[in-house]
Every structure is written in C-alpha cells, then in structure tokens.
Design an enzyme around this catalytic site. Sequence first.
Site, mmCIF file in Angstrom:
data_model
loop_
_atom_site.group_PDB
_atom_site.id
_atom_site.type_symbol
_atom_site.label_atom_id
_atom_site.label_comp_id
_atom_site.label_asym_id
_atom_site.label_seq_id
_atom_site.Cartn_x
_atom_site.Cartn_y
_atom_site.Cartn_z
ATOM 1 N N ALA A 1 0.847 -1.195 0.000
ATOM 2 C CA ALA A 1 0.000 0.000 0.000
ATOM 3 C C ALA A 1 0.889 1.254 0.000
ATOM 4 O O ALA A 1 1.847 1.328 -0.757
ATOM 5 C CB ALA A 1 -0.977 -0.038 1.159
ATOM 6 N N SER A 2 0.637 2.200 0.892
ATOM 7 C CA SER A 2 1.359 3.478 0.830
ATOM 8 C C SER A 2 2.800 3.420 1.322
ATOM 9 O O SER A 2 3.535 4.402 1.161
ATOM 10 C CB SER A 2 0.592 4.547 1.611
ATOM 11 N N VAL A 3 3.233 2.304 1.880
ATOM 12 C CA VAL A 3 4.668 2.139 2.135
ATOM 13 C C VAL A 3 5.418 2.223 0.802
ATOM 14 O O VAL A 3 6.606 2.560 0.763
ATOM 15 C CB VAL A 3 4.941 0.805 2.876
ATOM 16 N N SER A 4 4.696 1.995 -0.295
ATOM 17 C CA SER A 4 5.275 2.109 -1.640
ATOM 18 C C SER A 4 5.795 3.510 -1.933
ATOM 19 O O SER A 4 6.675 3.681 -2.797
ATOM 20 C CB SER A 4 4.212 1.762 -2.695
#
Length: 359
Positions: free
Chosen positions: A74-77
Amino acid sequence: MRKQILFILAFFSAFSVFAQKKLLEEAFEHASADGFSGVVLVAENGEILFEKATGMRSYEENIPLKTGDIFEMASVSKQFTAMMIMLCKEKGLLDFDDPVEKYLDIPYKGINIRHLLTHTSGLPDYQAIMDEHWDKSKVAGNPEILEYLRKYAPPKLFEPGEKYQYSNTGYVLLGSIVEKATGKDFVELSSEWIFEPLGMKSTSIRSLEEKAKVPNFAAGHLKDENGNYVNANRFHSSDYTVWLGNRKGPGRVSSTAQDLLIWDQVLYGEKLISQKTLQEAFEPYRLNDGTRSYYGFGWDIEPKSPFEKMVMHTGDNPGYKTIIVRFIEENKTIIVLNNNYHPDQMKLVEAATVSLYKW
C-alpha cells in the site's frame, strides 16, 4: 500518521520502565490469540532480533502464513516512488524545485516536484474524480487519471506550500514525471534501478494477474457478514484496486519483511544515492508561513523519539495494514505486515519499540 507517531512515543514514556524482550513475545502471542494475521520483524544494525509469522496466507484455503510471504505494501510504496525521483535528480534528469508543468500537462499552476513529494501541493483527490466519472468496466492507469484531472479540473484544495494534506494524487504525478524524465516505464524502471540491484527478489510492482501467480502471496482479508475472514477482493469497497489497477506511484509495491530490511539497511549507505540527497528525504518541509510539516520525501518524520530521530510510514489497503519504523540514529528497525486488517498492529509496534530499549 502524525497521531500514530505521537501515540507510540506516549506509550514508550509511560511503560519504558517495564521494557524487556519478553514484552514483545507476550504482545505477539496475545495478538495471535486475538486473531492477528501477519509478520513481525525487529532488527538492530541489520541483525534480525525477532521474526515471526502468525495467521493465514489464505483463510479460505487454510494455508498458514510464513515469514517469507509477500504482502501488498500500500502506501509504504511511496518511499520507493520518492527514491525514483531522487535517482532521477542525481542522474541530472530533474530538480526537486522544477514546476510539474515542465513534465506534465495539468490544469494546476505553481506546483513543483518538492510539493508533490511532501504532500503540500493542494491537489484534489484523483480517486474521487475517477470514482464519479470513470467507466469501472475498464482499468485506469496514470494516463487516464491525468486525462480526467484535465477534463474535470476540480479546484485545488489550497495553494501549494500552504499546508500539509496527504495526497495520493501527488504520487501518481511523481510516477508519471519519472516516466516523462526517463522515457521508460515506471514499473520496469523501479525493478531496474532499485529492486534488482538491491537483491530484493520478492519485491515488485505486480498486476492483479501477476499476484495471482505468486504462490506465497498473502491475500488481504476482511470479515464477511458472518464474521469469517474472506478475500478482501470480494468486497465492493475493494473495487478500486481493480478499476484503478494500473496506477503507478502511490502504491502497488508488494514485498516481504526480509526485503524491507534489505531496503532499510541500504539507506545507511550510498549504493543508490548519496547521503546528501537522501537526507533531504528525512527533513521536515517548511511551509509558506515558516512552520514545519513533518513529512519528507515518502517518510513521516519524528525528530525526537526513544532512539533519537525516527522515520516511518504506514500502508492501508483493503485487508492490509503495513508499517515500517526506522530509528535511524541507532539503526533499529520495526516492520509489521498484516493481512487481515487487525487492530493489534500498532500494539505490536509499541511493544517492539519498548523491547528495543532493553534488547
């Protein structure tokens, strides 16, 4: 995210006197008994101190989860997208203060790349625009998102640099800027520039079809009306992961806890970029009024923590919760990957933080 950081620090202040390695073991066992499904990894100086998996890779197929299983980040990307921009900068392909309109045709003026990186652009939410107007029988990617931003041109939420407001739109634009600056596909280039050179063999930006072919891909799960965990793709709230399945920049990286530790350790050296450039990623952005916004380039920032400076990021997708916490002054790392959207994720981060104090 800022509230989560402060909560971790408050927990530490209240309970550090009881800190011990056993605390994390007990927290993990409690979370497991409470139904948590995921992987917890804690490391110091790159050495794994604690790594365990619990729960199910697939509840419907009754397949137990393993520590090497692949999760949606997810937003760790976003930290990888920010790194792609920093790599472009060091290759002389762009500058952080370049106007976005130098690379992309958008109906918003006065926004630069630094605004996108730090969530201070004021851009409207692309997902809301696509949700209202897009034909969901088709799969949209960055070109379509940019087209709809131009077509419907909803107003900016605020002037660039005026304040911080988390923006997935900004990171879609960053992905497209990388493609414009390099002339190459963002997905392929991410592997060529980051994942392959670092030996992150389980990490990639995968399509839905590619994920289905990965045997050790941990499915995201949510509870159905009967309280049973089922694949999150069955829920209407997850539909956007399909009809926005080609977006690049704000998410879609999938990885393992071990690969994230490789990534974490590389950031202490200069294998990818210089420390001078990297330090900009870990510095708060100064807003137009002179106050600081504690988000750098793909990282939330806490200048003072139990172990001095802390940077972190969370991720949230249907059925998934992910987090990486880096105490960069002391090279301590916490990674928690969860695939049944369980509320105990942050409790495990808190226990790991306290345990590191006495490890």
